[in-house]
Enzyme design. Sequence first.
Site, PDB file in Angstrom:
ATOM      1  N   ASP A  17       0.860  -1.337   0.133  1.00 53.73           N
ATOM      2  CA  ASP A  17      -0.067  -0.044   0.196  1.00 53.73           C
ATOM      3  C   ASP A  17       1.010   1.439  -0.189  1.00 53.73           C
ATOM      4  OD1 ASP A  17      -1.711   2.091   1.086  1.00 53.73           O
ATOM      5  OD2 ASP A  17      -3.143   0.409   1.572  1.00 53.73           O
ATOM      6  N   GLY A  51      -7.273  -3.297   3.966  1.00 53.48           N
ATOM      7  CA  GLY A  51      -8.099  -4.539   3.199  1.00 53.48           C
ATOM      8  C   GLY A  51      -7.994  -4.645   1.920  1.00 53.48           C
ATOM      9  N   LYS A  91     -11.384 -15.060   2.998  1.00 54.78           N
ATOM     10  CA  LYS A  91     -12.007 -14.417   1.600  1.00 54.78           C
ATOM     11  C   LYS A  91     -11.107 -13.373   0.962  1.00 54.78           C
ATOM     12  CE  LYS A  91     -16.089 -12.958   3.564  1.00 54.78           C
ATOM     13  NZ  LYS A  91     -17.380 -12.070   3.525  1.00 54.78           N
ATOM     14  N   LYS A 125     -18.810  -4.492  -5.897  1.00 55.49           N
ATOM     15  CA  LYS A 125     -17.716  -4.634  -5.122  1.00 55.49           C
ATOM     16  C   LYS A 125     -17.655  -6.173  -4.780  1.00 55.49           C
ATOM     17  CE  LYS A 125     -16.478  -2.584  -1.283  1.00 55.49           C
ATOM     18  NZ  LYS A 125     -16.255  -1.713  -0.007  1.00 55.49           N
ATOM     19  N   ASN A 126     -16.384  -6.695  -4.843  1.00 54.03           N
ATOM     20  CA  ASN A 126     -16.088  -7.860  -4.454  1.00 54.03           C
ATOM     21  C   ASN A 126     -16.971  -9.065  -5.120  1.00 54.03           C
ATOM     22  OD1 ASN A 126     -14.257  -6.843  -2.339  1.00 54.03           O
ATOM     23  ND2 ASN A 126     -15.684  -6.540  -0.919  1.00 54.03           N
ATOM     24  N   GLU A 184     -22.584  -9.364   9.354  1.00 57.21           N
ATOM     25  CA  GLU A 184     -23.182  -8.540   8.301  1.00 57.21           C
ATOM     26  C   GLU A 184     -24.111  -7.501   8.916  1.00 57.21           C
ATOM     27  OE1 GLU A 184     -23.018  -8.003   4.864  1.00 57.21           O
ATOM     28  OE2 GLU A 184     -21.222  -9.182   5.160  1.00 57.21           O
ATOM     29  N   HIS A 219     -24.965  -3.906   8.000  1.00 57.98           N
ATOM     30  CA  HIS A 219     -24.416  -3.700   6.715  1.00 57.98           C
ATOM     31  C   HIS A 219     -25.569  -3.421   5.783  1.00 57.98           C
ATOM     32  CE1 HIS A 219     -20.500  -4.431   8.562  1.00 57.98           C
ATOM     33  NE2 HIS A 219     -19.841  -4.191   7.585  1.00 57.98           N
TER      34      HIS A 219
HETATM   35  N1  LIG Z   1     -12.960 -10.372   4.747  1.00 62.75           N
HETATM   36  C1  LIG Z   1     -12.510  -9.789   3.873  1.00 62.75           C
HETATM   37  O1  LIG Z   1     -11.980  -9.952   2.827  1.00 62.75           O
HETATM   38  C2  LIG Z   1     -12.705  -8.177   4.024  1.00 62.75           C
HETATM   39  C3  LIG Z   1     -13.213  -7.625   5.136  1.00 62.75           C
HETATM   40  C4  LIG Z   1     -13.548  -6.292   5.460  1.00 62.75           C
HETATM   41  C5  LIG Z   1     -12.814  -5.293   4.248  1.00 62.75           C
HETATM   42  N2  LIG Z   1     -12.393  -5.970   3.347  1.00 62.75           N
HETATM   43  C6  LIG Z   1     -11.816  -5.201   2.053  1.00 62.75           C
HETATM   44  O2  LIG Z   1     -10.895  -4.199   2.454  1.00 62.75           O
HETATM   45  C7  LIG Z   1     -11.316  -3.014   1.866  1.00 62.75           C
HETATM   46  C8  LIG Z   1     -11.225  -1.837   3.062  1.00 62.75           C
HETATM   47  O3  LIG Z   1     -10.279  -2.030   3.997  1.00 62.75           O
HETATM   48  P1  LIG Z   1      -9.607  -0.702   4.486  1.00 62.75           P
HETATM   49  O4  LIG Z   1     -10.590   0.064   5.613  1.00 62.75           O
HETATM   50  O5  LIG Z   1      -8.357  -1.198   5.199  1.00 62.75           O
HETATM   51  O6  LIG Z   1      -9.173   0.129   3.442  1.00 62.75           O
HETATM   52  P2  LIG Z   1      -8.024   0.488   2.342  1.00 62.75           P
HETATM   53  O7  LIG Z   1      -7.485  -0.881   1.940  1.00 62.75           O
HETATM   54  O8  LIG Z   1      -8.872   1.061   1.127  1.00 62.75           O
HETATM   55  O9  LIG Z   1      -7.283   1.679   3.211  1.00 62.75           O
HETATM   56  C9  LIG Z   1      -7.844   2.912   3.219  1.00 62.75           C
HETATM   57  C10 LIG Z   1      -7.065   4.094   3.201  1.00 62.75           C
HETATM   58  O10 LIG Z   1      -5.704   3.830   4.220  1.00 62.75           O
HETATM   59  C11 LIG Z   1      -4.604   3.865   3.711  1.00 62.75           C
HETATM   60  N3  LIG Z   1      -3.723   3.366   4.517  1.00 62.75           N
HETATM   61  C12 LIG Z   1      -3.186   2.144   4.673  1.00 62.75           C
HETATM   62  N4  LIG Z   1      -2.509   1.695   5.773  1.00 62.75           N
HETATM   63  C13 LIG Z   1      -2.281   2.975   6.197  1.00 62.75           C
HETATM   64  C14 LIG Z   1      -1.545   3.475   7.408  1.00 62.75           C
HETATM   65  N5  LIG Z   1      -0.838   2.751   8.212  1.00 62.75           N
HETATM   66  N6  LIG Z   1      -1.463   4.995   7.607  1.00 62.75           N
HETATM   67  C15 LIG Z   1      -2.264   5.691   6.826  1.00 62.75           C
HETATM   68  N7  LIG Z   1      -2.990   5.240   5.799  1.00 62.75           N
HETATM   69  C16 LIG Z   1      -2.836   4.112   5.638  1.00 62.75           C
HETATM   70  C17 LIG Z   1      -4.572   3.368   2.272  1.00 62.75           C
HETATM   71  O11 LIG Z   1      -3.699   3.711   1.363  1.00 62.75           O
HETATM   72  C18 LIG Z   1      -5.921   3.868   1.831  1.00 62.75           C
HETATM   73  O12 LIG Z   1      -5.950   5.163   1.568  1.00 62.75           O
HETATM   74  C19 LIG Z   1     -12.284  -3.091   0.953  1.00 62.75           C
HETATM   75  O13 LIG Z   1     -11.764  -3.178  -0.379  1.00 62.75           O
HETATM   76  C20 LIG Z   1     -13.140  -4.121   1.608  1.00 62.75           C
HETATM   77  O14 LIG Z   1     -13.728  -4.863   0.465  1.00 62.75           O
HETATM   78  C21 LIG Z   1     -12.354  -7.092   3.107  1.00 62.75           C
END
Ligand SMILES: NC(=O)c1ccc[n+]([C@@H]2O[C@H](COP(=O)([O-])OP(=O)(O)OC[C@H]3O[C@@H](n4cnc5c(N)ncnc54)[C@H](O)[C@@H]3O)[C@@H](O)[C@H]2O)c1
Length: 375
Positions: free
Chosen positions: A42, A103, A140, A149-150, A242, A245
């Site tokens: 990332d 994520g 997942k 999405k997904n 969920e 959600h």
């Molecule tokens: N079981 C699963 O597979 C599951 C469960 C929940 C969410 N998800 C997926 O995860 C994603 C959401 O995850 P998220 O909320 O982590 O969002 P994300 O991965 O989109 O990250 C959010 C933002 O935080 C930034 N970031 C990452 N680490 C950072 C840090 N340490 N400091 C500052 N900024 C940082 C990223 O660059 C991004 O801009 C979605 O795509 C969702 O579909 C999957």
Amino acid sequence: MREGTLRIGSAAVPYRYGADCLDALCEGIEALRPASAILALDEAARAHAEPLLKRLRRRMPVYPFVITPAEEHKRLSLVESLLDHAVANGADRTSVVLGMGGGLVGNVAGLAASLLYRGVRLVHLPTTPVAAFDAVLSLKQGANLGAGKNLCGTYLAPAMICCDLAWLATIPRPGLLTGITEMAKNVLAVVPDWEHAFEEALAQLPERPVDAFDTLFALGLAAKAPLLSADPHERHGALVFEYGHTVGHALESVFAGAMSHGEAVAWGMLVAAEVSAQLGRLDQADVARHYLLLSSLELPPAHTALGSVGREALAARLATDNKRGHIPCSPGSVPMVLLRRLGEPVEGPDGRPLIPVPLDVVFDAFEKVAATEVI
Ligand SMILES: NC(=O)c1ccc[n+]([C@@H]2O[C@H](COP(=O)([O-])OP(=O)(O)OC[C@H]3O[C@@H](n4cnc5c(N)ncnc54)[C@H](O)[C@@H]3O)[C@@H](O)[C@H]2O)c1
């Protein structure tokens, strides 16, 4: 450092979560004896990755691939680019794919790992609260399609999850709120006896974030471990995650990115509580505990956040809710997770925690939440 094994169905997933633990994390990865590591990184986690990379490179060749995480980039084309990068850098079947980031990066790395040579090992290095406490505790892996999405993905057990909790401390407020909201959801829907620990963690966050994250991770694990052990593909009992959600996803879609996932799910949980009360399933004391717990998230006033959302806009989004395939649902109703008591979901006819709710009941509950003066 917290070290243990998470059981997801028949898979045993070792995890290491701590602070100042980079050497221990690198030792864990080295013990997998990979020929090389492909690091999906990332871009916001670059600074956190540098000291890790320095240590890892003493042990194995590492090939970083930087990802700009945005949902419009979470596509099969991105996964393909990551796979090309892996092969161009000589990855073999013993190589590992490391996913370091939120994520989104975790999902993309996971999908690439399950496709490369039909499956290589995946190590999650979560850097957001959502990823660390929720997304990586799952099989997942997935990507988005044009239609939503997904919508495509695989199930793959990570070979290891490694997290330095200090990585999470740089996350901006919307990402932090989303991680905290998912843990509030766990308290309300799965582990209500963690309410006090949750509140203590929130109080600790400004001064001692790493301690707070440690508690929130323990909470996430306590909620997810028993359910994932029995339901690794999250199609039965684990559907309880969920909670909030159904309306949450609808709000995210109505606001087209202007409302964070965390805020949307928080409103969605209040609507679910009001729906359940209207159906005579949840008593007012438990509804009040929803408002009390979620007030600690410091959301904007309900009428400011939700006042502009009409029934038509909500109905259009609810019509495409992704839980529809799980249970039969008429066009005038929507599948929801409801509670009959904190920590106890209402079971549908097939035993799953999902029941069809008439849209009119959802609208009434939504309008009640939107008219709430104080949350
Ligand atoms: N079981 C699963 O597979 C599951 C469960 C929940 C969410 N998800 C997926 O995860 C994603 C959401 O995850 P998220 O909320 O982590 O969002 P994300 O991965 O989109 O990250 C959010 C933002 O935080 C930034 N970031 C990452 N680490 C950072 C840090 N340490 N400091 C500052 N900024 C940082 C990223 O660059 C991004 O801009 C979605 O795509 C969702 O579909 C999957």
